[in-house]
Each structure stands twice: as structure tokens, then as C-alpha cells.
Scaffold this motif. Structure first.
Motif, PDB file in Angstrom:
ATOM      1  N   ARG A  46       3.615  -2.596   0.302  1.00  0.00           N
ATOM      2  CA  ARG A  46       2.934  -3.876   0.410  1.00  0.00           C
ATOM      3  C   ARG A  46       2.080  -4.094  -0.842  1.00  0.00           C
ATOM      4  O   ARG A  46       1.347  -3.200  -1.265  1.00  0.00           O
ATOM      5  N   CYS A  47       2.177  -5.277  -1.404  1.00  0.00           N
ATOM      6  CA  CYS A  47       1.382  -5.589  -2.595  1.00  0.00           C
ATOM      7  C   CYS A  47      -0.105  -5.583  -2.234  1.00  0.00           C
ATOM      8  O   CYS A  47      -0.506  -6.147  -1.206  1.00  0.00           O
ATOM      9  N   ILE A  48      -0.895  -4.966  -3.083  1.00  0.00           N
ATOM     10  CA  ILE A  48      -2.334  -4.877  -2.798  1.00  0.00           C
ATOM     11  C   ILE A  48      -3.019  -6.233  -2.923  1.00  0.00           C
ATOM     12  O   ILE A  48      -4.155  -6.387  -2.504  1.00  0.00           O
ATOM     13  N   GLN A  49      -2.314  -7.218  -3.480  1.00  0.00           N
ATOM     14  CA  GLN A  49      -2.908  -8.552  -3.640  1.00  0.00           C
ATOM     15  C   GLN A  49      -2.714  -9.428  -2.403  1.00  0.00           C
ATOM     16  O   GLN A  49      -3.244 -10.538  -2.349  1.00  0.00           O
ATOM     17  N   LEU A  50      -1.966  -8.966  -1.428  1.00  0.00           N
ATOM     18  CA  LEU A  50      -1.793  -9.749  -0.200  1.00  0.00           C
ATOM     19  C   LEU A  50      -3.060  -9.635   0.650  1.00  0.00           C
ATOM     20  O   LEU A  50      -3.565  -8.540   0.884  1.00  0.00           O
ATOM     21  N   ASP A  51      -3.545 -10.780   1.127  1.00  0.00           N
ATOM     22  CA  ASP A  51      -4.721 -10.737   1.994  1.00  0.00           C
ATOM     23  C   ASP A  51      -4.298 -10.582   3.455  1.00  0.00           C
ATOM     24  O   ASP A  51      -3.110 -10.439   3.761  1.00  0.00           O
ATOM     25  N   GLU A  52      -5.242 -10.645   4.367  1.00  0.00           N
ATOM     26  CA  GLU A  52      -4.972 -10.413   5.784  1.00  0.00           C
ATOM     27  C   GLU A  52      -4.031 -11.470   6.366  1.00  0.00           C
ATOM     28  O   GLU A  52      -3.340 -11.242   7.340  1.00  0.00           O
ATOM     29  N   GLY A  53      -4.011 -12.641   5.726  1.00  0.00           N
ATOM     30  CA  GLY A  53      -3.136 -13.719   6.184  1.00  0.00           C
ATOM     31  C   GLY A  53      -1.798 -13.737   5.448  1.00  0.00           C
ATOM     32  O   GLY A  53      -1.064 -14.721   5.530  1.00  0.00           O
ATOM     33  N   ASN A  54      -1.519 -12.672   4.713  1.00  0.00           N
ATOM     34  CA  ASN A  54      -0.290 -12.552   3.919  1.00  0.00           C
ATOM     35  C   ASN A  54      -0.201 -13.598   2.816  1.00  0.00           C
ATOM     36  O   ASN A  54       0.895 -14.043   2.460  1.00  0.00           O
ATOM     37  N   LEU A  55      -1.342 -13.994   2.305  1.00  0.00           N
ATOM     38  CA  LEU A  55      -1.372 -14.920   1.161  1.00  0.00           C
ATOM     39  C   LEU A  55      -1.775 -14.138  -0.085  1.00  0.00           C
ATOM     40  O   LEU A  55      -2.535 -13.166  -0.005  1.00  0.00           O
ATOM     41  N   CYS A  56      -1.270 -14.605  -1.222  1.00  0.00           N
ATOM     42  CA  CYS A  56      -1.543 -13.918  -2.476  1.00  0.00           C
ATOM     43  C   CYS A  56      -2.965 -14.215  -2.965  1.00  0.00           C
ATOM     44  O   CYS A  56      -3.338 -15.372  -3.125  1.00  0.00           O
ATOM     45  N   ARG A  57      -3.737 -13.169  -3.214  1.00  0.00           N
ATOM     46  CA  ARG A  57      -5.099 -13.340  -3.718  1.00  0.00           C
ATOM     47  C   ARG A  57      -5.108 -13.853  -5.161  1.00  0.00           C
ATOM     48  O   ARG A  57      -6.124 -14.343  -5.635  1.00  0.00           O
ATOM     49  N   LEU A  58      -3.975 -13.708  -5.847  1.00  0.00           N
ATOM     50  CA  LEU A  58      -3.913 -14.109  -7.263  1.00  0.00           C
ATOM     51  C   LEU A  58      -3.275 -15.485  -7.454  1.00  0.00           C
ATOM     52  O   LEU A  58      -3.083 -15.909  -8.593  1.00  0.00           O
ATOM     53  N   PHE A  59      -2.967 -16.173  -6.356  1.00  0.00           N
ATOM     54  CA  PHE A  59      -2.328 -17.490  -6.494  1.00  0.00           C
ATOM     55  C   PHE A  59      -3.232 -18.415  -7.305  1.00  0.00           C
ATOM     56  O   PHE A  59      -4.411 -18.576  -7.011  1.00  0.00           O
ATOM     57  N   GLY A  60      -2.667 -18.990  -8.367  1.00  0.00           N
ATOM     58  CA  GLY A  60      -3.449 -19.885  -9.228  1.00  0.00           C
ATOM     59  C   GLY A  60      -4.267 -19.151 -10.276  1.00  0.00           C
ATOM     60  O   GLY A  60      -4.937 -19.766 -11.097  1.00  0.00           O
ATOM     61  N   ASP A  61      -4.233 -17.847 -10.242  1.00  0.00           N
ATOM     62  CA  ASP A  61      -4.997 -17.016 -11.183  1.00  0.00           C
ATOM     63  C   ASP A  61      -4.074 -16.614 -12.340  1.00  0.00           C
ATOM     64  O   ASP A  61      -2.939 -16.190 -12.096  1.00  0.00           O
ATOM     65  N   PRO A  62      -4.522 -16.708 -13.587  1.00  0.00           N
ATOM     66  CA  PRO A  62      -3.654 -16.337 -14.708  1.00  0.00           C
ATOM     67  C   PRO A  62      -3.242 -14.867 -14.706  1.00  0.00           C
ATOM     68  O   PRO A  62      -2.288 -14.491 -15.387  1.00  0.00           O
ATOM     69  N   ARG A  63      -3.905 -14.040 -13.934  1.00  0.00           N
ATOM     70  CA  ARG A  63      -3.532 -12.611 -13.868  1.00  0.00           C
ATOM     71  C   ARG A  63      -2.341 -12.374 -12.948  1.00  0.00           C
ATOM     72  O   ARG A  63      -1.812 -11.275 -12.896  1.00  0.00           O
TER      73      ARG A  63
END
Ligand code: SF4
Length: 62
Positions: free
Chosen positions: A10-27
Motif C-alpha cells: 500500500r502506498c504510504i501516501q494513501l490516507d484513511e479514505g484511500n485518497l492520495c495525500r499528494l494530489f495536486g502537490d508537485p511532489r
């Protein structure tokens, strides 16, 4: 994940709601940024998408 995300991990960037924490982030990784919804891969539901991706991962891991 500096060395990439291994299959079936599981990607460490997925939050509890299975959304990407980096969405919209240049990283956010370019491979993620460039992925577009694909009905053949994603199917009609989250369950179908996870089943299809799991099958692909089984076919690509050593
Ligand atoms: S879009 Fe990429 S960075 Fe974001 S959660 Fe998914 S795999 Fe991780």
C-alpha cells in the motif's frame, strides 16, 4: 517511497479514505500524475478495480 512502491504494498501516501495525500502537490510522482481513468483496467467499481490490479500485480511480481 524513495525506492518506488513495490507491487502489493500500500502506498504510504494513501490516507484513511484511500485518497492520495499528494494530489495536486508537485511532489506527486509523474507516473501517478499521468495516469488517467481507464475503464478496461478500473471496471465499474472500486472492488472491480482492486481485483483487476491484484491480478496484474500477481503477473508482474517475481
Ligand atoms: S497516486 Fe501515487 S502517490 Fe498518490 S497514493 Fe496513489 S500511488 Fe501513492
Amino acid at each position: 517511497m524513495p525506492h518506488g512502491k513495490p507491487a502489493q504494498v500500500r502506498c504510504i501516501q494513501l490516507d484513511e479514505g484511500n485518497l492520495c495525500r499528494l494530489f495536486g502537490d508537485p511532489r506527486r510522482p509523474k507516473v501517478c500524475e499521468s495516469f488517467a481513468f481507464d475503464r478496461e483496467l478500473c471496471g465499474e467499481s472500486r472492488t472491480q478495480a482492486l481485483q483487476r490490479i491484484a491480478l496484474l500485480e500477481c503477473g508482474t511480481t517475481a
